[in-house]
Design an enzyme around this catalytic site. Structure first.
Site, short mmCIF file in Angstrom:
data_model
loop_
_atom_site.label_atom_id
_atom_site.label_comp_id
_atom_site.label_asym_id
_atom_site.label_seq_id
_atom_site.Cartn_x
_atom_site.Cartn_y
_atom_site.Cartn_z
N HIS A 76 16.54 -11.79 -24.86
CA HIS A 76 17.13 -10.60 -24.22
C HIS A 76 18.46 -10.22 -24.87
O HIS A 76 19.38 -9.76 -24.18
CB HIS A 76 17.34 -10.83 -22.71
N ASN A 149 11.84 -8.92 -14.84
CA ASN A 149 11.28 -8.21 -15.99
C ASN A 149 10.53 -6.97 -15.52
O ASN A 149 10.36 -6.76 -14.32
CB ASN A 149 10.30 -9.12 -16.75
N TYR A 363 20.33 -20.78 -17.06
CA TYR A 363 21.23 -19.64 -17.19
C TYR A 363 22.69 -20.06 -17.14
O TYR A 363 23.53 -19.56 -17.88
CB TYR A 363 20.90 -18.58 -16.14
FE1 HDE Z 1 15.15 -15.73 -18.85
N1 HDE Z 1 16.76 -16.37 -19.92
N2 HDE Z 1 14.34 -17.57 -18.99
N3 HDE Z 1 13.44 -15.10 -17.93
N4 HDE Z 1 15.88 -13.90 -18.74
C1 HDE Z 1 17.81 -15.61 -20.27
O1 HDE Z 1 20.05 -16.22 -20.06
C2 HDE Z 1 14.99 -18.68 -19.37
C3 HDE Z 1 12.37 -15.86 -17.58
C4 HDE Z 1 15.37 -12.84 -18.07
O2 HDE Z 1 20.32 -9.05 -19.16
C5 HDE Z 1 18.93 -16.40 -20.88
O3 HDE Z 1 22.01 -15.07 -20.04
C6 HDE Z 1 14.16 -19.83 -19.20
C7 HDE Z 1 11.53 -15.18 -16.65
C8 HDE Z 1 16.20 -11.68 -18.23
O4 HDE Z 1 21.64 -10.77 -19.52
C9 HDE Z 1 18.41 -17.85 -20.78
C10 HDE Z 1 12.96 -19.37 -18.71
C11 HDE Z 1 12.13 -13.97 -16.45
C12 HDE Z 1 17.26 -12.11 -19.04
C13 HDE Z 1 17.05 -17.66 -20.17
C14 HDE Z 1 13.10 -17.95 -18.58
C15 HDE Z 1 13.31 -13.93 -17.25
C16 HDE Z 1 17.03 -13.49 -19.33
C17 HDE Z 1 19.38 -15.94 -22.21
C18 HDE Z 1 11.73 -20.18 -18.40
C19 HDE Z 1 11.65 -12.83 -15.56
C20 HDE Z 1 18.40 -11.26 -19.55
C21 HDE Z 1 20.71 -15.25 -22.00
C22 HDE Z 1 11.89 -21.06 -17.29
C23 HDE Z 1 11.62 -13.17 -14.16
C24 HDE Z 1 19.53 -11.19 -18.58
C25 HDE Z 1 21.02 -15.46 -20.62
C26 HDE Z 1 20.59 -10.27 -19.13
C27 HDE Z 1 17.90 -14.28 -20.08
C28 HDE Z 1 16.25 -18.70 -19.89
C29 HDE Z 1 12.03 -17.15 -18.11
C30 HDE Z 1 14.16 -12.78 -17.28
C31 HDE Z 1 18.38 -18.62 -22.07
C32 HDE Z 1 14.53 -21.26 -19.53
C33 HDE Z 1 10.25 -15.73 -16.00
C34 HDE Z 1 15.98 -10.29 -17.66
O5 HDE Z 1 19.21 -18.62 -19.93
#
Ligand code: HDE
Length: 695
Positions: A76, A149, A363
């Site tokens: 993202h 999402n 996060y």
């Molecule tokens: Fe994320 N995800 N994610 N994700 N995600 C990040 O956090 C992560 C997942 C989502 O506009 C990171 O600040 C793991 C699902 C959005 O700043 C990080 C897993 C969904 C955004 C991270 C998921 C998301 C992130 C990278 C599996 C939809 C952007 C930068 C367990 C429900 C937020 C940050 C923004 C961002 C980890 C799965 C949505 C690395 C480990 C499912 C919208 O922490």
């Protein structure tokens, strides 16, 4: 430079000094508050001498510049944000004791960030990709982040697989490409080996991943959450954001061309909407259900690769969100905003979804890496708008100056009086719902997946079969496109054998598109079942498709000799219908109209292809049209509008240009009258088989 300030060159003993005359504004200073006399020349030993290390102004400026970048998000990375508010409806309080839901009409400030997933911060806005839809609510009881999402399911069921998924989709480890694209070997290699991803892949290959605008997307919290009311009653919920603007996507060819013509297309679109006061709005809805309903479903509500069809559990609106302000500073706000699914307020709670549980760790951890300090919550964009009091102290970049001796709790230093430090409050404080898993009581520590997570194909089939015919063709063609970019044949075969489980006819279409044979179906843990289609999943001819000009742009192509009255009539009718007319001419300075007057254009034809608008009108004279038939940008403008299934309204004189662009008569090709205004609010999907071969 401000109009009233000029640069002067002053020659004095110390050499030349360039000065901006004082415009009455604040003085330029260093970070220590020292007023800067010269911001153009470094300090040198002699007129042509070496620069001196002593120049603290130069060193401070370059030092700060050298450290301007922070690590981009691992996923993202590319996104854009906006401020706005959430307004609760009357019924919201019935589900949850959370303060933001209690009073109908009360507004809670929000900051939203939309993003793509795979590309780096400098990648384009319109690749085929899932979009992030993250909302930070600054409630009176603290910050709540709903980090979702634009797709209601995810690729994996357990957080432990996330790094593999992301490694597979990002640029290949040895080559460093492709950027922001899933159409490559490693992604499909991993997907083929991961049957649980199949449902999400269906969504990913659908039109959902090429949204027309951030404001024409749905948003989803994905996981099952809990709402807890004042009596402590638990309701399971799935969160949905429904766009008032309707759901709309691009045609794949359009998305590809948009990326070249304007890599920033979607963030520009959001900025321009907010700038002109066209504020986008979503309704927040919940699918609310109890334990009994959850147990009655034929899949596990803790499994993030599954939806609950809206036809089974309807979506109840509980509030609305309006975005009305673009950030003042991209870095300070959009880049530094730190979302965390673990930011939660009393009245909302987690479930045991193993994907959600992993996110609760990730996060916070990633914020420390990106923002460099445990005090990132003090940054203005992250700071709660409710009181923050605790005994956490110190750390890098501590912005607060806590008073008093007591930095621990309990303490008896200042038990009474105003100085008493903060104390816990069992009444108002956050209390976790005492969940009991009746179906599977906690027991041994196990590294397993519950059998209730084992059906990987039934809902993938449900999704595909629920789509409109045109969307099905887009999805099949997207699979052909992506797999055609896969060089490893065994990977293509494996994906095809998984597709047989989704729908044998789909597998056949994709295999035909690749000129391959359909392999036998891959093994499944659970035999896929036919489920009742869910029309709510459609975009095209679905419940959220809107035929409207509201918030949409109409490109009006003009040239020398165009009829000013026709242009005026058209622009005012488009405006009345809530649309945005854009005048496009060979030269941005404008055109000489039929009556000899000059009309300024909004955009230059060569730099403004028709992918930027929702419909096109050709207001041309005979001479103007004749000239434009020799102009590739004009021919392409019309050809693309037709190929992207848009309405084309044309004056009679424009006929030669229509012919040159290969436009054939259909209901989307009209004159410049009212028929055009009706047509301009929609796309003509029945035209598509005549303009491109789809799988
Ligand atoms: Fe994320 N995800 N994610 N994700 N995600 C990040 O956090 C992560 C997942 C989502 O506009 C990171 O600040 C793991 C699902 C959005 O700043 C990080 C897993 C969904 C955004 C991270 C998921 C998301 C992130 C990278 C599996 C939809 C952007 C930068 C367990 C429900 C937020 C940050 C923004 C961002 C980890 C799965 C949505 C690395 C480990 C499912 C919208 O922490």
């Amino acid at each position: 430079m401000a109009a009233d300030s000029t640069y002067q060159t002053i020659t004095g003993d110390g050499g030349e000094l360039h000065q901006q005359t004082d415009a009455g504004g604040p003085h330029l200073t260093t970070n220590q508050g020292i007023v800067v006399a010269d911001n153009q020349n470094s300090l040198k030993a002699g007129r042509r001498g070496p620069t001196l290390l002593e120049d603290f102004i130069l060193r401070e400026k370059i030092f700060h510049f050298d450290h301007e970048r922070i690590p981009e998000r691992i996923v993202h990375a590319r996104g854009t944000g906006a401020h706005g508010y959430f307004e609760a409806y009357e019924n919201a309080a019935g589900f949850s004791k959370a303060d933001l839901f209690q009073r109908a009409g009360e507004q809670t400030p929000v900051f939203v960030r939309f993003s793509t997933v795979a590309g780096g911060a400098g990648s384009v806005d319109t690749p085929r990709d899932v979009r992030g839809f993250a909302v930070k609510f600054y409630t009176k009881e603290g910050v709540w982040d709903l980090v979702g999402n634009n797709i209601p399911v995810f690729f994996i069921q357990d957080a432990i697989k996330f790094p593999d998924l992301v490694h597979a989709v990002k640029m290949e480890a040895d080559k460093g490409y492709p950027q922001a694209a899933s159409a490559h070997d490693t992604f499909w290699d991993w997907i083929g080996l991961m049957p649980e991803a199949t449902h999400m892949v269906m969504w990913q290959m659908s039109d959902r991943t090429i949204p027309r605008s951030f404001v024409t997307m749905e948003g989803f919290g994905i996981h099952t959450f809990r709402l807890i009311d004042a009596e402590g009653k638990n309701t399971f919920v799935k969160f949905h954001w429904k766009p008032k603007q309707g759901l709309q996507s691009q045609i794949w060819d359009e998305a590809v061309k948009t990326a070249g013509a304007d890599p920033d297309y979607q963030r520009r679109d959001l900025y321009e909407r907010l700038d002109r006061g066209d504020y986008p709005e979503w309704e927040l809805g919940i699918q609310a259900f109890d334990e009994e309903t959850a147990e009655g479903l034929d899949f596990d509500v803790l499994d993030s690769t599954k939806i609950i069809p809206e036809e089974i559990v309807p979506v109840t609106p509980i509030g609305r969100m309006v975005l009305d302000r673009y950030p003042d500073n991209f870095f300070a706000e959009t880049e530094q905003v730190a979302y965390c699914p673990g930011n939660i307020v009393p009245g909302i709670d987690f479930t045991n979804d193993p994907l959600l549980q992993g996110r609760l760790f990730s996060y916070l951890d990633t914020q420390l890496k990106r923002l460099g300090s445990t005090n990132f919550h003090q940054l203005p964009i992250n700071a709660a708008k409710s009181p923050v009091n605790n005994f956490q102290r110190d750390g890098h970049m501590q912005m607060n100056v806590p008073k008093g001796r007591a930095n621990y709790e309990p303490n008896s230093l200042n038990e009474a009086g105003e100085d008493a430090g903060p104390r816990e409050c069992p009444v108002k404080g956050y209390s976790t719902y005492a969940a009991q898993d009746v179906a599977a009581p906690a027991g041994d520590k196990l590294r397993i997946r519950a059998e209730s997570f084992a059906d990987h194909y039934s809902q993938a089939r449900l999704f595909f079969r629920s789509l409109d015919k045109a969307e099905q063709a887009h999805l099949a063609s997207a699979l052909v496109f992506e797999l055609s970019k896969v060089g490893l044949e065994h990977v293509r075969v494996r994906v095809l054998s998984n597709l047989v489980n989704v729908d044998p006819a789909l597998a056949q279409r994709v295999a035909d598109g690749l000129a391959m044979d359909v392999p036998p179906a891959s093994a499944t843990a659970v035999e896929p079942r036919d489920l009742d289609p869910s029309p709510a999943l459609r975009i095209i001819r679905g419940p959220l498709e809107k035929h409207t000009l509201e918030g949409r742009a109409v490109g009006i192509l003009i040239a020398d000799g165009s009829d000013g009255d026709q242009i005026d009539a058209l622009t005012s009718k488009i405006g009345d219908a809530g649309g945005k007319p854009v005048l496009i001419a060979p030269k941005v300075g404008g055109v000489k109209l039929k009556d000899g007057s000059l009309l300024k254009a909004d955009a230059q034809l060569a730099g403004f292809p028709s992918v930027f608008v929702d419909a096109v009108a050709l207001v041309l004279s005979d001479d103007g049209a004749a000239l434009l038939t020799k102009e590739a940008a004009a021919v392409q403008f019309v050809m693309d509008a037709f190929g992207h299934l848009k309405a084309i309204g044309a004056a009679d004189a424009a006929k030669p240009l229509l012919d040159k662009a290969g436009v054939e008569a259909d209901e989307g090709v009209t004159d410049l009258g009212d028929a055009f205004l009706t047509a301009a609010g929609q796309r003509f999907f029945d035209r598509e088989p005549g303009v491109r071969t789809l799988a």
